[in-house]
Design a protein around this motif. Structure first.
Motif, PDB file in Angstrom:
ATOM      1  N   HIS A  37       0.835  -1.212   0.000  1.00  0.00           N
ATOM      2  CA  HIS A  37       0.000   0.000   0.000  1.00  0.00           C
ATOM      3  C   HIS A  37       0.865   1.255   0.000  1.00  0.00           C
ATOM      4  O   HIS A  37       0.561   2.223  -0.701  1.00  0.00           O
ATOM      5  N   VAL A  38       1.941   1.256   0.766  1.00  0.00           N
ATOM      6  CA  VAL A  38       2.846   2.410   0.806  1.00  0.00           C
ATOM      7  C   VAL A  38       3.484   2.606  -0.568  1.00  0.00           C
ATOM      8  O   VAL A  38       3.585   3.728  -1.069  1.00  0.00           O
ATOM      9  N   VAL A  39       3.882   1.512  -1.205  1.00  0.00           N
ATOM     10  CA  VAL A  39       4.457   1.590  -2.553  1.00  0.00           C
ATOM     11  C   VAL A  39       3.419   2.145  -3.530  1.00  0.00           C
ATOM     12  O   VAL A  39       3.729   2.992  -4.375  1.00  0.00           O
ATOM     13  N   ALA A  40       2.172   1.704  -3.394  1.00  0.00           N
ATOM     14  CA  ALA A  40       1.102   2.208  -4.273  1.00  0.00           C
ATOM     15  C   ALA A  40       0.903   3.713  -4.085  1.00  0.00           C
ATOM     16  O   ALA A  40       0.686   4.440  -5.061  1.00  0.00           O
ATOM     17  N   VAL A  41       0.995   4.194  -2.851  1.00  0.00           N
ATOM     18  CA  VAL A  41       0.870   5.633  -2.592  1.00  0.00           C
ATOM     19  C   VAL A  41       2.038   6.376  -3.247  1.00  0.00           C
ATOM     20  O   VAL A  41       1.854   7.421  -3.867  1.00  0.00           O
ATOM     21  N   GLY A  42       3.250   5.828  -3.136  1.00  0.00           N
ATOM     22  CA  GLY A  42       4.418   6.435  -3.777  1.00  0.00           C
ATOM     23  C   GLY A  42       4.281   6.487  -5.289  1.00  0.00           C
ATOM     24  O   GLY A  42       4.580   7.498  -5.927  1.00  0.00           O
ATOM     25  N   LYS A  43       3.829   5.381  -5.883  1.00  0.00           N
ATOM     26  CA  LYS A  43       3.625   5.339  -7.337  1.00  0.00           C
ATOM     27  C   LYS A  43       2.555   6.343  -7.762  1.00  0.00           C
ATOM     28  O   LYS A  43       2.690   7.009  -8.786  1.00  0.00           O
ATOM     29  N   PHE A  44       1.487   6.448  -6.961  1.00  0.00           N
ATOM     30  CA  PHE A  44       0.441   7.427  -7.259  1.00  0.00           C
ATOM     31  C   PHE A  44       1.023   8.836  -7.270  1.00  0.00           C
ATOM     32  O   PHE A  44       0.722   9.630  -8.161  1.00  0.00           O
ATOM     33  N   ALA A  45       1.865   9.146  -6.281  1.00  0.00           N
ATOM     34  CA  ALA A  45       2.435  10.496  -6.171  1.00  0.00           C
ATOM     35  C   ALA A  45       3.240  10.845  -7.421  1.00  0.00           C
ATOM     36  O   ALA A  45       3.083  11.939  -7.984  1.00  0.00           O
ATOM     37  N   VAL A  46       4.088   9.927  -7.872  1.00  0.00           N
ATOM     38  CA  VAL A  46       4.914  10.191  -9.057  1.00  0.00           C
ATOM     39  C   VAL A  46       4.034  10.303 -10.299  1.00  0.00           C
ATOM     40  O   VAL A  46       4.194  11.227 -11.109  1.00  0.00           O
ATOM     41  N   SER A  47       3.091   9.405 -10.432  1.00  0.00           N
ATOM     42  CA  SER A  47       2.188   9.427 -11.587  1.00  0.00           C
ATOM     43  C   SER A  47       1.370  10.712 -11.640  1.00  0.00           C
ATOM     44  O   SER A  47       1.217  11.338 -12.697  1.00  0.00           O
ATOM     45  N   GLU A  48       0.847  11.111 -10.494  1.00  0.00           N
ATOM     46  CA  GLU A  48       0.028  12.337 -10.427  1.00  0.00           C
ATOM     47  C   GLU A  48       0.882  13.565 -10.733  1.00  0.00           C
ATOM     48  O   GLU A  48       0.452  14.467 -11.452  1.00  0.00           O
ATOM     49  N   TYR A  49       2.097  13.605 -10.197  1.00  0.00           N
ATOM     50  CA  TYR A  49       2.996  14.727 -10.484  1.00  0.00           C
ATOM     51  C   TYR A  49       3.314  14.781 -11.982  1.00  0.00           C
ATOM     52  O   TYR A  49       3.308  15.847 -12.591  1.00  0.00           O
ATOM     53  N   VAL A  60      10.960   4.690  -8.713  1.00  0.00           N
ATOM     54  CA  VAL A  60      11.951   3.655  -8.434  1.00  0.00           C
ATOM     55  C   VAL A  60      11.594   2.935  -7.131  1.00  0.00           C
ATOM     56  O   VAL A  60      11.461   1.713  -7.111  1.00  0.00           O
ATOM     57  N   ALA A  61      11.431   3.695  -6.029  1.00  0.00           N
ATOM     58  CA  ALA A  61      11.152   3.078  -4.726  1.00  0.00           C
ATOM     59  C   ALA A  61      10.744   4.141  -3.723  1.00  0.00           C
ATOM     60  O   ALA A  61      11.008   5.324  -3.917  1.00  0.00           O
ATOM     61  N   VAL A  62      10.119   3.681  -2.641  1.00  0.00           N
ATOM     62  CA  VAL A  62       9.895   4.542  -1.479  1.00  0.00           C
ATOM     63  C   VAL A  62      11.118   4.365  -0.589  1.00  0.00           C
ATOM     64  O   VAL A  62      11.447   3.246  -0.187  1.00  0.00           O
ATOM     65  N   VAL A  63      11.806   5.453  -0.299  1.00  0.00           N
ATOM     66  CA  VAL A  63      13.035   5.413   0.493  1.00  0.00           C
ATOM     67  C   VAL A  63      12.716   5.444   1.986  1.00  0.00           C
ATOM     68  O   VAL A  63      13.283   4.701   2.774  1.00  0.00           O
ATOM     69  N   SER A  64      11.810   6.336   2.371  1.00  0.00           N
ATOM     70  CA  SER A  64      11.389   6.454   3.774  1.00  0.00           C
ATOM     71  C   SER A  64      10.042   7.145   3.794  1.00  0.00           C
ATOM     72  O   SER A  64       9.579   7.672   2.781  1.00  0.00           O
ATOM     73  N   GLY A  65       9.422   7.163   4.963  1.00  0.00           N
ATOM     74  CA  GLY A  65       8.126   7.818   5.032  1.00  0.00           C
ATOM     75  C   GLY A  65       7.573   7.932   6.428  1.00  0.00           C
ATOM     76  O   GLY A  65       8.040   7.275   7.370  1.00  0.00           O
ATOM     77  N   GLU A  66       6.585   8.798   6.524  1.00  0.00           N
ATOM     78  CA  GLU A  66       5.842   9.014   7.766  1.00  0.00           C
ATOM     79  C   GLU A  66       4.370   9.137   7.396  1.00  0.00           C
ATOM     80  O   GLU A  66       4.035   9.454   6.258  1.00  0.00           O
ATOM     81  N   SER A  67       3.523   8.911   8.369  1.00  0.00           N
ATOM     82  CA  SER A  67       2.089   9.094   8.150  1.00  0.00           C
ATOM     83  C   SER A  67       1.473   9.732   9.380  1.00  0.00           C
ATOM     84  O   SER A  67       2.041   9.687  10.471  1.00  0.00           O
ATOM     85  N   LYS A  68       0.320  10.356   9.166  1.00  0.00           N
ATOM     86  CA  LYS A  68      -0.450  10.881  10.292  1.00  0.00           C
ATOM     87  C   LYS A  68      -1.927  10.828   9.946  1.00  0.00           C
ATOM     88  O   LYS A  68      -2.313  10.862   8.774  1.00  0.00           O
ATOM     89  N   SER A  91      19.077   7.822  -9.716  1.00  0.00           N
ATOM     90  CA  SER A  91      17.791   8.323  -9.234  1.00  0.00           C
ATOM     91  C   SER A  91      17.993   9.560  -8.373  1.00  0.00           C
ATOM     92  O   SER A  91      19.089   9.807  -7.869  1.00  0.00           O
ATOM     93  N   LYS A  92      16.922  10.323  -8.246  1.00  0.00           N
ATOM     94  CA  LYS A  92      16.886  11.500  -7.382  1.00  0.00           C
ATOM     95  C   LYS A  92      15.748  11.305  -6.400  1.00  0.00           C
ATOM     96  O   LYS A  92      14.762  10.634  -6.701  1.00  0.00           O
ATOM     97  N   ASN A  93      15.877  11.929  -5.222  1.00  0.00           N
ATOM     98  CA  ASN A  93      14.840  11.810  -4.204  1.00  0.00           C
ATOM     99  C   ASN A  93      13.924  13.023  -4.214  1.00  0.00           C
ATOM    100  O   ASN A  93      14.375  14.165  -4.371  1.00  0.00           O
ATOM    101  N   TYR A  94      12.643  12.759  -4.033  1.00  0.00           N
ATOM    102  CA  TYR A  94      11.621  13.788  -3.939  1.00  0.00           C
ATOM    103  C   TYR A  94      10.791  13.535  -2.694  1.00  0.00           C
ATOM    104  O   TYR A  94      10.593  12.377  -2.300  1.00  0.00           O
ATOM    105  N   GLU A  95      10.297  14.614  -2.087  1.00  0.00           N
ATOM    106  CA  GLU A  95       9.363  14.492  -0.978  1.00  0.00           C
ATOM    107  C   GLU A  95       7.958  14.646  -1.541  1.00  0.00           C
ATOM    108  O   GLU A  95       7.654  15.643  -2.194  1.00  0.00           O
ATOM    109  N   ALA A  96       7.139  13.647  -1.299  1.00  0.00           N
ATOM    110  CA  ALA A  96       5.753  13.663  -1.769  1.00  0.00           C
ATOM    111  C   ALA A  96       4.821  13.606  -0.566  1.00  0.00           C
ATOM    112  O   ALA A  96       5.033  12.805   0.346  1.00  0.00           O
ATOM    113  N   ILE A  97       3.811  14.460  -0.578  1.00  0.00           N
ATOM    114  CA  ILE A  97       2.788  14.401   0.460  1.00  0.00           C
ATOM    115  C   ILE A  97       1.464  14.060  -0.218  1.00  0.00           C
ATOM    116  O   ILE A  97       1.034  14.747  -1.147  1.00  0.00           O
TER     117      ILE A  97
END
Length: 116
Positions: A37-49, A60-68, A91-97
């Motif tokens: 599910h976390v990977v799906a959220v990450g893929k959604f973020a990149v696709s939506e962007y 490529v991958a989710v490197v780290s994350g937090e939730s609230k 690869s480059k890292n991006y912060e997605a919310i």
């Protein structure tokens, strides 16, 4: 004790337990960033962007994350992406919310920016 008092006591205990298990409004680390599910959220973020900015980033991958918990769940993920500029395999890292309301099957990308 009457039934109403017992009910109120049990309700209080359940609410206390629920609030301790999922603190509302406070970022908590995601222990398994490879969770599907976390990977799906990450893929959604990149696709939506990509769709919004007309770019061609590749997840490529989710490197780290937090939730609230905030009227759903807000995810703050560091995602690795390939932009095609840095070369194959780089690869480059991006912060997605992403704000998710799972009961509505709804996700909304609220922020996507490079990590500096």
């Amino acid at each position: 004790m009457n039934n109403k008092a017992i009910f109120l006591l049990l309700l209080s205990l359940v609410l206390l337990h629920a609030s301790a298990a999922a603190p509302t409004g406070r970022w908590t680390p995601i222990s398994n960033v490879k969770d599907p599910h976390v990977v799906a959220v990450g893929k959604f973020a990149v696709s939506e962007y990509d769709m919004q900015s007309k770019s061609e980033l590749k997840f490529v991958a989710v490197v780290s994350g937090e939730s609230k918990v905030v009227a759903g769940i807000s995810y703050r993920l560091i995602v690795a992406v390939n932009d095609g500029v840095a070369g194959p395999g780089a690869s480059k890292n991006y912060e997605a919310i992403v704000w998710e309301k799972e009961w509505l099957k709804s996700m909304n990308l609220t922020s996507f920016k490079p990590v500096v």
